[in-house]
Write a protein that holds these residues in place. Structure first.
Motif, PDB file in Angstrom:
ATOM      1  N   PRO A  91     127.400  97.274  62.744  1.00 42.42           N
ATOM      2  CA  PRO A  91     126.643  97.756  61.630  1.00 42.42           C
ATOM      3  C   PRO A  91     127.029  97.452  60.341  1.00 42.42           C
ATOM      4  N   PRO A  92     126.679  97.483  59.781  1.00 42.98           N
ATOM      5  CA  PRO A  92     126.424  96.878  57.958  1.00 42.98           C
ATOM      6  C   PRO A  92     126.032  98.427  57.616  1.00 42.98           C
ATOM      7  N   VAL A  93     127.484  98.711  56.333  1.00 39.97           N
ATOM      8  CA  VAL A  93     128.139 100.462  55.463  1.00 39.97           C
ATOM      9  C   VAL A  93     128.373  99.367  54.889  1.00 39.97           C
ATOM     10  N   SER A  94     127.033 100.948  53.916  1.00 40.04           N
ATOM     11  CA  SER A  94     127.121 100.882  52.405  1.00 40.04           C
ATOM     12  C   SER A  94     128.420 101.764  52.065  1.00 40.04           C
ATOM     13  N   MET A  95     128.792 101.389  51.564  1.00 42.00           N
ATOM     14  CA  MET A  95     130.132 102.614  51.017  1.00 42.00           C
ATOM     15  C   MET A  95     129.845 102.673  49.171  1.00 42.00           C
ATOM     16  N   LEU A  96     129.269 103.928  49.128  1.00 43.48           N
ATOM     17  CA  LEU A  96     128.485 104.725  47.812  1.00 43.48           C
ATOM     18  C   LEU A  96     129.940 105.639  46.876  1.00 43.48           C
ATOM     19  N   VAL A  97     130.749 105.029  46.172  1.00 41.59           N
ATOM     20  CA  VAL A  97     131.424 105.833  45.095  1.00 41.59           C
ATOM     21  C   VAL A  97     130.472 106.381  43.867  1.00 41.59           C
ATOM     22  N   VAL A  98     131.276 107.294  43.463  1.00 40.90           N
ATOM     23  CA  VAL A  98     130.222 108.328  42.260  1.00 40.90           C
ATOM     24  C   VAL A  98     131.999 108.719  41.970  1.00 40.90           C
ATOM     25  N   LEU A  99     131.678 108.158  40.517  1.00 36.01           N
ATOM     26  CA  LEU A  99     133.315 108.465  39.422  1.00 36.01           C
ATOM     27  C   LEU A  99     133.170 108.965  38.947  1.00 36.01           C
ATOM     28  N   ARG A 100     133.812 109.570  37.642  1.00 35.20           N
ATOM     29  CA  ARG A 100     132.751 109.378  36.226  1.00 35.20           C
ATOM     30  C   ARG A 100     134.840 109.835  35.407  1.00 35.20           C
TER      31      ARG A 100
ATOM     32  N   ASP B 102     132.635 110.799  46.870  1.00 31.45           N
ATOM     33  CA  ASP B 102     132.420 111.404  45.198  1.00 31.45           C
ATOM     34  C   ASP B 102     133.765 111.717  44.725  1.00 31.45           C
ATOM     35  N   LEU B 103     134.972 110.647  43.914  1.00 30.34           N
ATOM     36  CA  LEU B 103     135.419 110.996  43.319  1.00 30.34           C
ATOM     37  C   LEU B 103     136.103 111.467  42.055  1.00 30.34           C
ATOM     38  N   ARG B 104     134.454 112.178  42.157  1.00 29.13           N
ATOM     39  CA  ARG B 104     134.553 113.396  40.993  1.00 29.13           C
ATOM     40  C   ARG B 104     135.017 115.247  41.053  1.00 29.13           C
ATOM     41  N   ARG B 105     134.878 115.409  42.292  1.00 27.97           N
ATOM     42  CA  ARG B 105     135.640 116.507  42.911  1.00 27.97           C
ATOM     43  C   ARG B 105     136.981 116.592  42.983  1.00 27.97           C
TER      44      ARG B 105
ATOM     45  N   LYS C 154     144.307 107.665  47.632  1.00 32.71           N
ATOM     46  CA  LYS C 154     144.798 108.920  49.436  1.00 32.71           C
ATOM     47  C   LYS C 154     143.082 109.660  49.538  1.00 32.71           C
ATOM     48  N   VAL C 155     142.118 109.229  48.939  1.00 34.34           N
ATOM     49  CA  VAL C 155     140.842 109.399  49.933  1.00 34.34           C
ATOM     50  C   VAL C 155     140.822 108.098  50.297  1.00 34.34           C
ATOM     51  N   PHE C 156     140.907 106.997  50.163  1.00 30.81           N
ATOM     52  CA  PHE C 156     140.530 105.798  50.956  1.00 30.81           C
ATOM     53  C   PHE C 156     141.759 105.250  52.054  1.00 30.81           C
ATOM     54  N   ARG C 157     142.444 106.403  52.574  1.00 30.03           N
ATOM     55  CA  ARG C 157     143.794 106.012  53.836  1.00 30.03           C
ATOM     56  C   ARG C 157     143.568 105.801  54.684  1.00 30.03           C
ATOM     57  N   VAL C 158     143.039 106.689  54.803  1.00 33.68           N
ATOM     58  CA  VAL C 158     142.368 106.856  56.174  1.00 33.68           C
ATOM     59  C   VAL C 158     140.823 105.517  56.249  1.00 33.68           C
ATOM     60  N   PHE C 159     140.308 105.351  55.741  1.00 34.13           N
ATOM     61  CA  PHE C 159     139.858 104.623  55.972  1.00 34.13           C
ATOM     62  C   PHE C 159     139.699 102.484  55.791  1.00 34.13           C
ATOM     63  N   PHE C 160     140.731 103.007  55.196  1.00 34.79           N
ATOM     64  CA  PHE C 160     141.871 101.578  55.132  1.00 34.79           C
ATOM     65  C   PHE C 160     142.953 101.330  56.619  1.00 34.79           C
TER      66      PHE C 160
END
Length: 152
Positions: free
Chosen positions: A35-44, A129-132, A141-147
């Motif tokens: 199924p199509p997936v949206s990846m929402l990256v929130v950053l600051r 949420d990269l702000r956290r 490192k956040v995306f390592r599992v996804f990749f």
């Protein structure tokens, strides 16, 4: 006689193994896309690692069979993050949404996350949420599992 039985047994087991290998290959060739997936990256304020992260995500997307929509929400960055993301839009396939923090309009919840969710086109949303994360920790490192999992 026992030699003949042994050879027949090995032949039967070999055919049995070849049969299952062929079945696995056919399944791989006939799989339906996920199924199509949206990846929402929130950053600051992520100027140090955002270019590397977006380029890595773009190269990874070319090798996956899932349809992935990437949305990046910049939550009022005070460094060069917005400029870097604007320059990367021509090279990488993602949508950039900028949110300016309005001090007079204090609403409940997180405005940047809500705006990003409103812009997602797919029912499945992966929120990152990269702000956290602390600034010293690379967002990669956040995306390592996804990749590594590959959405299979």
């Amino acid at each position: 006689m026992w030699e003949v039985v042994g050879y027949l047994l090995m032949l039967i087991l070999a055919c049995y193994g070849v049969y299952y290998v062929v079945q696995d290959i056919v399944k791989l060739l006939q799989h339906a896309p996920g199924p199509p997936v949206s990846m929402l990256v929130v950053l600051r304020n992520r100027e140090r690692d955002i270019e590397y992260l977006m380029r890595r995500l773009e190269s990874w997307r070319k090798h996956q069979w899932v349809e992935l929509e990437v949305l990046v929400v910049d939550d009022g960055s005070e460094d060069d993050t917005r400029r870097i993301l604007t320059a990367l839009q021509g090279k990488c396939n993602f949508r950039l949404i900028t949110v300016t923090d309005d001090k007079h309009n204090v609403s409940q919840g997180d405005q940047a996350r809500q705006v990003g969710l409103l812009h997602c086109h797919n029912a499945l949303v992966w929120l990152v949420d990269l702000r956290r994360l602390p600034q010293g920790l690379l967002a990669e490192k956040v995306f390592r599992v996804f990749f590594s999992q590959g959405w299979r």
